[in-house]
Design an enzyme around this catalytic site. Sequence first.
Site, short mmCIF file in Angstrom:
data_model
loop_
_atom_site.label_atom_id
_atom_site.label_comp_id
_atom_site.label_asym_id
_atom_site.label_seq_id
_atom_site.Cartn_x
_atom_site.Cartn_y
_atom_site.Cartn_z
N ASP A 1 0.82 -1.21 0.00
CA ASP A 1 0.00 0.00 0.00
C ASP A 1 0.86 1.27 0.00
O ASP A 1 1.99 1.25 0.48
CB ASP A 1 -0.90 -0.02 1.25
CG ASP A 1 -2.07 0.94 1.10
OD1 ASP A 1 -2.28 1.47 0.00
OD2 ASP A 1 -2.76 1.16 2.12
N ASN B 1 -10.51 -3.17 -6.82
CA ASN B 1 -9.67 -2.16 -7.49
C ASN B 1 -10.17 -1.77 -8.89
O ASN B 1 -9.70 -0.78 -9.46
CB ASN B 1 -8.22 -2.65 -7.62
CG ASN B 1 -7.43 -2.56 -6.32
OD1 ASN B 1 -6.48 -3.30 -6.11
ND2 ASN B 1 -7.81 -1.65 -5.43
C1 FPP Z 1 -1.82 0.26 -3.37
O1 FPP Z 1 -1.40 1.59 -3.49
C2 FPP Z 1 -1.38 -0.51 -4.51
C3 FPP Z 1 -2.20 -1.10 -5.44
C4 FPP Z 1 -3.64 -1.08 -5.43
C5 FPP Z 1 -1.69 -1.77 -6.60
C6 FPP Z 1 -0.53 -2.65 -6.31
C7 FPP Z 1 0.36 -2.62 -7.45
C8 FPP Z 1 1.66 -2.49 -7.36
C9 FPP Z 1 2.42 -2.42 -6.11
C10 FPP Z 1 2.44 -2.46 -8.58
C11 FPP Z 1 3.35 -3.61 -8.69
C12 FPP Z 1 2.80 -4.91 -8.29
C13 FPP Z 1 2.56 -5.91 -9.14
C14 FPP Z 1 2.02 -7.18 -8.65
C15 FPP Z 1 2.83 -5.73 -10.57
P1 FPP Z 1 -2.49 2.72 -3.54
O2 FPP Z 1 -2.71 3.11 -4.95
O3 FPP Z 1 -3.73 2.24 -2.86
O4 FPP Z 1 -1.78 3.86 -2.76
P2 FPP Z 1 -2.49 4.99 -1.88
O5 FPP Z 1 -3.22 4.28 -0.78
O6 FPP Z 1 -1.34 5.79 -1.39
O7 FPP Z 1 -3.40 5.74 -2.79
#
Ligand code: FPP
Length: 237
Positions: A24, A72
């Site tokens: 996250d 998501n």
């Molecule tokens: C959470 O950060 C992350 C995600 C929903 C997507 C996870 C994807 C990655 C880490 C990219 C690489 C991973 C793979 C498996 C290719 P957020 O967008 O919720 O962050 P925030 O809470 O700060 O908005």
Amino acid sequence: MPDPFTPTTQQPTSRGTHVACIMDGNGRWAKRRGLPRTAGHTAGEETLAEIVRAAAHRNIAYLTVFGFSTENWVRPPSEVRHILGLHRRLFGRIDELNANNVRVNWIGRPFDEPGARTPGPVQKAIRDAINDTKHNTGMVLTVAFDYGSRIEIARAAQRAQTKRPTKEINADTIAAELYAPELPPVDVLVRTSGETRISNFLLWQAASARVYFTDCSWPDFGATQLDEALALLTATR
Ligand code: FPP
């Protein structure tokens, strides 16, 4: 004090450690730098590649990461497209995965089932990565994509009942119908970026896991934080 939820036949020492990560904070990491959210995800993919290497070198047996949840899909289409592209990039790191003896695995809504949303190119990337790493004998990297734990458990219970309509449904019959029944219990669950929630990730598998919460955003997560999470196991085992 042993945890009653941990099966005595599956202690981390005998089957190898299972680490799971809720990655996250990519968006906030980017915002702090005046960058678009997508830049945070790109950095997050690089971090994941590093953590895969670090975990493999620490002889962690299973690393399971929450790549994309069933929730998501409501994100802006351009962000979803970007995250899907990063999954294809990760699944395409075959040389690196093979060099680290890592076997790829996936959990999520099966592609042909109602409600499943994994697009064809990501399906192909997942299939290819599984196939191209299937002979590796080291760490198993499981990516949860189009994954939600409650849907997984409800489906498992339904399948257990359909397969054995006259038999009792219990924890063992449900566990046998999870997306990847061979995955052992999670030993330590990591969540980055100051959030202290489990967010529908591996609810069944992490029933007795230690939980490591850190304020560090996922793009800043590294071997130091991984070692801190692992220390939860040695301190209390
Ligand atoms: C959470 O950060 C992350 C995600 C929903 C997507 C996870 C994807 C990655 C880490 C990219 C690489 C991973 C793979 C498996 C290719 P957020 O967008 O919720 O962050 P925030 O809470 O700060 O908005």
